[in-house]
Design a protein around this motif. Structure first.
Motif, mmCIF file in Angstrom:
data_model
loop_
_atom_site.group_PDB
_atom_site.id
_atom_site.type_symbol
_atom_site.label_atom_id
_atom_site.label_comp_id
_atom_site.label_asym_id
_atom_site.label_seq_id
_atom_site.Cartn_x
_atom_site.Cartn_y
_atom_site.Cartn_z
ATOM 1 N N THR A 47 0.867 -1.189 0.000
ATOM 2 C CA THR A 47 0.000 0.000 0.000
ATOM 3 C C THR A 47 0.893 1.225 0.000
ATOM 4 O O THR A 47 1.097 1.882 1.013
ATOM 5 C CB THR A 47 -0.913 0.017 1.235
ATOM 6 N N GLU A 53 -3.017 6.858 -1.453
ATOM 7 C CA GLU A 53 -3.056 6.229 -0.131
ATOM 8 C C GLU A 53 -4.287 5.349 0.003
ATOM 9 O O GLU A 53 -5.369 5.707 -0.432
ATOM 10 C CB GLU A 53 -3.064 7.332 0.948
ATOM 11 N N GLY A 54 -4.133 4.144 0.604
ATOM 12 C CA GLY A 54 -5.251 3.254 0.828
ATOM 13 C C GLY A 54 -5.500 2.275 -0.298
ATOM 14 O O GLY A 54 -6.452 1.498 -0.235
ATOM 15 N N TYR A 55 -4.696 2.255 -1.321
ATOM 16 C CA TYR A 55 -4.866 1.315 -2.422
ATOM 17 C C TYR A 55 -3.856 0.192 -2.301
ATOM 18 O O TYR A 55 -2.735 0.381 -1.835
ATOM 19 C CB TYR A 55 -4.673 2.018 -3.775
ATOM 20 N N SER A 64 -4.409 -1.710 -9.201
ATOM 21 C CA SER A 64 -4.512 -1.189 -7.843
ATOM 22 C C SER A 64 -5.978 -1.172 -7.452
ATOM 23 O O SER A 64 -6.840 -0.791 -8.241
ATOM 24 C CB SER A 64 -3.909 0.213 -7.759
ATOM 25 N N GLN A 65 -6.263 -1.643 -6.231
ATOM 26 C CA GLN A 65 -7.633 -1.725 -5.738
ATOM 27 C C GLN A 65 -7.671 -1.298 -4.287
ATOM 28 O O GLN A 65 -6.670 -1.393 -3.570
ATOM 29 C CB GLN A 65 -8.172 -3.155 -5.841
ATOM 30 N N THR A 66 -8.856 -0.905 -3.853
ATOM 31 C CA THR A 66 -9.036 -0.595 -2.440
ATOM 32 C C THR A 66 -9.232 -1.901 -1.679
ATOM 33 O O THR A 66 -9.642 -2.911 -2.262
ATOM 34 C CB THR A 66 -10.272 0.300 -2.233
ATOM 35 N N PRO A 67 -8.951 -1.909 -0.386
ATOM 36 C CA PRO A 67 -9.176 -3.136 0.386
ATOM 37 C C PRO A 67 -10.638 -3.574 0.358
ATOM 38 O O PRO A 67 -10.917 -4.774 0.373
ATOM 39 C CB PRO A 67 -8.741 -2.743 1.805
ATOM 40 N N GLU A 68 -11.577 -2.656 0.295
ATOM 41 C CA GLU A 68 -12.991 -3.008 0.231
ATOM 42 C C GLU A 68 -13.309 -3.756 -1.062
ATOM 43 O O GLU A 68 -14.085 -4.713 -1.072
ATOM 44 C CB GLU A 68 -13.872 -1.763 0.344
ATOM 45 N N ALA A 69 -12.697 -3.327 -2.164
ATOM 46 C CA ALA A 69 -12.921 -4.002 -3.448
ATOM 47 C C ALA A 69 -12.347 -5.413 -3.423
ATOM 48 O O ALA A 69 -12.940 -6.358 -3.953
ATOM 49 C CB ALA A 69 -12.307 -3.200 -4.587
#
Length: 166
Positions: A47, A53-55, A64-69
């Motif tokens: 990350t 930030e946060g990806y 690149s993805q968010t943790p939610e995805a």
């Protein structure tokens, strides 16, 4: 202790050592010029600030993805696997029921009516003979016309093939 050591070495000195031509002693390995030592610490976090930030960034940097995805895709995959498993279990159960039904139909073909009753031992009914025919006539299962026709057929067969002793 010294006496034991000397006696053991004395015994070992009596055993001749032979060098086998098939066994070679290990030799030093030459490292290539492109050899790099492994790092002693952890790699940089995935990350990073490169994609924001946060990806979560793939090692190649292409995705690149968010943790939610990532969590959503994992839950979707788990639900898909569970549905596939339930379908496979249902197909398996259907297959086993089909096998049991085919076996039951085969058993019913061999012994019709036996599996449908509570009878566990089959007893053959006496065919022919006065007692069997009389019992059937008394129960109303055989009428006089059938009885006389079968007796006449039996007499004709006896004339052609000879009388059989029962």
């Amino acid at each position: 202790m010294t006496s034991r050591t000397t006696s053991t070495s004395h015994l070992l000195s009596q055993i001749p050592l032979l060098a086998s031509p098939h066994i070679s002693l290990p030799s030093a390995v030459t490292l290539p010029y492109s050899y790099q030592t492994l790092p002693h610490g952890l790699p940089p976090p995935s990350t990073g600030s490169g994609a924001g930030e946060g990806y979560i960034v793939s090692p190649s940097g292409a995705v690149s993805q968010t943790p939610e995805a990532v969590q959503h895709s994992i839950h979707t995959l788990l639900s898909h696997i569970q549905s596939e498993r339930s379908e496979a279990e249902e197909a398996w159960n259907t297959w086993e029921r089909g096998i049991q039904e085919r076996e039951l139909m085969e058993k019913r073909r061999v012994a019709p009516g036996w599996l449908d009753t509570g009878v566990t031992i089959l007893e053959p009914a006496r065919a022919g003979g006065a007692g069997g025919r009389e019992d059937m006539r008394a129960a109303g299962m055989v009428d006089e016309a059938q009885d006389s026709a079968s007796t006449e057929e039996g007499n004709q067969l006896d004339q052609v093939f000879g009388k059989m002793a029962v």
